[in-house]
Design a protein around this motif. Structure first.
Motif, PDB file in Angstrom:
ATOM      1  N   THR A  64      34.351  16.767  16.079  1.00 45.81           N
ATOM      2  CA  THR A  64      33.067  16.343  15.514  1.00 45.81           C
ATOM      3  C   THR A  64      33.148  14.897  15.033  1.00 45.81           C
ATOM      4  O   THR A  64      34.115  14.517  14.383  1.00 45.81           O
ATOM      5  CB  THR A  64      32.713  17.252  14.324  1.00 45.81           C
ATOM      6  OG1 THR A  64      32.867  18.600  14.748  1.00 45.81           O
ATOM      7  CG2 THR A  64      31.289  17.007  13.843  1.00 45.81           C
ATOM      8  N   SER A  65      32.136  14.099  15.345  1.00 41.19           N
ATOM      9  CA  SER A  65      32.132  12.719  14.858  1.00 41.19           C
ATOM     10  C   SER A  65      31.504  12.681  13.465  1.00 41.19           C
ATOM     11  O   SER A  65      30.772  13.591  13.073  1.00 41.19           O
ATOM     12  CB  SER A  65      31.373  11.823  15.830  1.00 41.19           C
ATOM     13  OG  SER A  65      30.073  12.317  16.004  1.00 41.19           O
ATOM     14  N   PHE A  66      31.807  11.620  12.716  1.00 40.78           N
ATOM     15  CA  PHE A  66      31.340  11.485  11.337  1.00 40.78           C
ATOM     16  C   PHE A  66      29.821  11.309  11.298  1.00 40.78           C
ATOM     17  O   PHE A  66      29.269  10.447  11.985  1.00 40.78           O
ATOM     18  CB  PHE A  66      32.038  10.275  10.705  1.00 40.78           C
ATOM     19  CG  PHE A  66      31.696  10.061   9.259  1.00 40.78           C
ATOM     20  CD1 PHE A  66      31.910  11.057   8.318  1.00 40.78           C
ATOM     21  CD2 PHE A  66      31.182   8.846   8.837  1.00 40.78           C
ATOM     22  CE1 PHE A  66      31.618  10.853   6.981  1.00 40.78           C
ATOM     23  CE2 PHE A  66      30.891   8.627   7.495  1.00 40.78           C
ATOM     24  CZ  PHE A  66      31.102   9.643   6.568  1.00 40.78           C
ATOM     25  N   GLY A  67      29.145  12.138  10.469  1.00 39.99           N
ATOM     26  CA  GLY A  67      27.674  12.082  10.427  1.00 39.99           C
ATOM     27  C   GLY A  67      27.136  11.385   9.184  1.00 39.99           C
ATOM     28  O   GLY A  67      25.940  11.403   8.924  1.00 39.99           O
ATOM     29  N   GLY A  68      28.032  10.760   8.403  1.00 42.26           N
ATOM     30  CA  GLY A  68      27.617  10.105   7.162  1.00 42.26           C
ATOM     31  C   GLY A  68      27.098   8.698   7.390  1.00 42.26           C
ATOM     32  O   GLY A  68      26.957   8.252   8.530  1.00 42.26           O
ATOM     33  N   PRO A  69      26.843   7.973   6.302  1.00 44.80           N
ATOM     34  CA  PRO A  69      26.265   6.628   6.420  1.00 44.80           C
ATOM     35  C   PRO A  69      27.222   5.634   7.077  1.00 44.80           C
ATOM     36  O   PRO A  69      28.445   5.768   6.957  1.00 44.80           O
ATOM     37  CB  PRO A  69      26.002   6.218   4.971  1.00 44.80           C
ATOM     38  CG  PRO A  69      26.790   7.149   4.134  1.00 44.80           C
ATOM     39  CD  PRO A  69      27.018   8.400   4.915  1.00 44.80           C
ATOM     40  N   GLU A  70      26.642   4.649   7.717  1.00 43.32           N
ATOM     41  CA  GLU A  70      27.382   3.637   8.489  1.00 43.32           C
ATOM     42  C   GLU A  70      28.442   2.948   7.632  1.00 43.32           C
ATOM     43  O   GLU A  70      29.577   2.733   8.064  1.00 43.32           O
ATOM     44  CB  GLU A  70      26.361   2.622   9.029  1.00 43.32           C
ATOM     45  CG  GLU A  70      26.789   1.842  10.246  1.00 43.32           C
ATOM     46  CD  GLU A  70      27.167   2.727  11.440  1.00 43.32           C
ATOM     47  OE1 GLU A  70      28.141   2.360  12.110  1.00 43.32           O
ATOM     48  OE2 GLU A  70      26.502   3.763  11.687  1.00 43.32           O
ATOM     49  N   GLU A  71      28.098   2.628   6.358  1.00 37.98           N
ATOM     50  CA  GLU A  71      29.033   1.860   5.524  1.00 37.98           C
ATOM     51  C   GLU A  71      30.262   2.666   5.095  1.00 37.98           C
ATOM     52  O   GLU A  71      31.235   2.097   4.607  1.00 37.98           O
ATOM     53  CB  GLU A  71      28.318   1.252   4.294  1.00 37.98           C
ATOM     54  CG  GLU A  71      27.651   2.253   3.370  1.00 37.98           C
ATOM     55  CD  GLU A  71      26.202   2.554   3.768  1.00 37.98           C
ATOM     56  OE1 GLU A  71      25.843   2.345   4.952  1.00 37.98           O
ATOM     57  OE2 GLU A  71      25.429   3.007   2.896  1.00 37.98           O
ATOM     58  N   LEU A  72      30.229   3.988   5.288  1.00 37.47           N
ATOM     59  CA  LEU A  72      31.401   4.802   4.936  1.00 37.47           C
ATOM     60  C   LEU A  72      32.287   5.094   6.142  1.00 37.47           C
ATOM     61  O   LEU A  72      33.371   5.655   6.009  1.00 37.47           O
ATOM     62  CB  LEU A  72      30.948   6.144   4.346  1.00 37.47           C
ATOM     63  CG  LEU A  72      30.713   6.199   2.851  1.00 37.47           C
ATOM     64  CD1 LEU A  72      30.416   7.636   2.427  1.00 37.47           C
ATOM     65  CD2 LEU A  72      31.948   5.689   2.106  1.00 37.47           C
ATOM     66  N   LYS A  73      31.811   4.692   7.336  1.00 41.31           N
ATOM     67  CA  LYS A  73      32.486   5.066   8.572  1.00 41.31           C
ATOM     68  C   LYS A  73      33.926   4.577   8.624  1.00 41.31           C
ATOM     69  O   LYS A  73      34.844   5.343   8.959  1.00 41.31           O
ATOM     70  CB  LYS A  73      31.719   4.519   9.775  1.00 41.31           C
ATOM     71  CG  LYS A  73      30.999   5.612  10.515  1.00 41.31           C
ATOM     72  CD  LYS A  73      30.455   5.155  11.830  1.00 41.31           C
ATOM     73  CE  LYS A  73      29.938   6.387  12.554  1.00 41.31           C
ATOM     74  NZ  LYS A  73      29.013   6.068  13.599  1.00 41.31           N
ATOM     75  N   LEU A  74      34.147   3.306   8.284  1.00 41.90           N
ATOM     76  CA  LEU A  74      35.490   2.742   8.387  1.00 41.90           C
ATOM     77  C   LEU A  74      36.432   3.457   7.416  1.00 41.90           C
ATOM     78  O   LEU A  74      37.531   3.875   7.793  1.00 41.90           O
ATOM     79  CB  LEU A  74      35.461   1.236   8.109  1.00 41.90           C
ATOM     80  CG  LEU A  74      36.833   0.577   8.199  1.00 41.90           C
ATOM     81  CD1 LEU A  74      37.382   0.683   9.628  1.00 41.90           C
ATOM     82  CD2 LEU A  74      36.769  -0.885   7.759  1.00 41.90           C
ATOM     83  N   ALA A  75      35.956   3.642   6.165  1.00 44.80           N
ATOM     84  CA  ALA A  75      36.783   4.319   5.158  1.00 44.80           C
ATOM     85  C   ALA A  75      37.117   5.731   5.639  1.00 44.80           C
ATOM     86  O   ALA A  75      38.257   6.185   5.532  1.00 44.80           O
ATOM     87  CB  ALA A  75      36.047   4.361   3.829  1.00 44.80           C
ATOM     88  N   TYR A  76      36.118   6.446   6.194  1.00 44.79           N
ATOM     89  CA  TYR A  76      36.352   7.802   6.698  1.00 44.79           C
ATOM     90  C   TYR A  76      37.430   7.806   7.779  1.00 44.79           C
ATOM     91  O   TYR A  76      38.342   8.629   7.760  1.00 44.79           O
ATOM     92  CB  TYR A  76      35.055   8.412   7.237  1.00 44.79           C
ATOM     93  CG  TYR A  76      35.310   9.676   8.031  1.00 44.79           C
ATOM     94  CD1 TYR A  76      35.553  10.890   7.389  1.00 44.79           C
ATOM     95  CD2 TYR A  76      35.362   9.655   9.437  1.00 44.79           C
ATOM     96  CE1 TYR A  76      35.837  12.045   8.109  1.00 44.79           C
ATOM     97  CE2 TYR A  76      35.639  10.801  10.161  1.00 44.79           C
ATOM     98  CZ  TYR A  76      35.873  11.989   9.493  1.00 44.79           C
ATOM     99  OH  TYR A  76      36.164  13.125  10.211  1.00 44.79           O
TER     100      TYR A  76
END
Ligand code: HEM
Length: 153
Positions: A64-76
């Motif tokens: 599953t790919s990350f479904g949260g906000p764009e600005e949290l993507k790198l940290a995730y």
């Protein structure tokens, strides 16, 4: 809360495995070798069960790919990478730790076993954080081939 069943089961298996490893460590510190052996074998069994569920999901439906906000993507993705690194190290160390025990190389077993247990005890909570970020806090994104889900491409 609408969470998918297989990732929920596999995350539960990691947590159960870590609980066995924690108690197994406590038992050997108290000198209870037989209880230690039993608890650690249960810990290894649940770690294997986690891996089998996770691997079959990866093979049959992807990750599953990350479904949260764009600005949290790198940290995730950095956190996910850290978690995968820990889990892989724990698996390799775990197999060697078990082999040392079965071959009665207990001095080596004890030395490596401490690293294995610590790393596994860190893998479990980081796995729960990945699960919460991926399925609980945000709706899970699309299912992708494994490498795309890890790298966020
Ligand atoms: C992956 C599974 C296992 C892990 C992570 C593990 C971990 C550990 C750790 C951390 C210690 C040292 C405790 C301390 O003094 O702080 C230890 C000691 C020991 N373990 Fe394990 N263990 C595992 C499986 C086993 C199994 C299956 C057996 C039995 C065949 C076993 C037998 C022993 C014995 C006899 C000691 C005492 C060694 C000594 O004091 O010289 N362990 N283990």
């Amino acid at each position: 809360m609408n969470v998918p069943i297989l990732p929920t089961i596999s995350t539960l298996f990691i947590v159960i495995s870590a609980i066995f490893v924690g108690f197994g460590w406590y038992q050997i510190m108290r000198g209870n070798r037989q209880t230690h052996e039993k608890l650690m074998l249960w810990g290894a069994f649940f770690a294997l069960a986690f891996f089998l569920v996770y691997a079959s999901r990866t093979i049959f439906s992807g990750n599953t790919s990350f479904g949260g906000p764009e600005e949290l993507k790198l940290a995730y993705h950095l956190f996910l990478f850290f978690h995968i690194l820990l889990a892989t190290a724990a698996a390799v160390f775990g197999i060697i730790t078990l082999l040392h025990a079965f071959n009665k190389r207990f001095a080596k077993h004890k030395k490596l076993g401490r690293w294995t247990a610590v790393i596994w005890l860190l893998t479990a909570p980081t796995g729960v954080v990945v699960y919460v970020l991926l399925y609980v806090l945000y709706p899970g994104g699309a299912t992708k081939p494994m490498i795309d889900a890890i790298l966020g491409t």
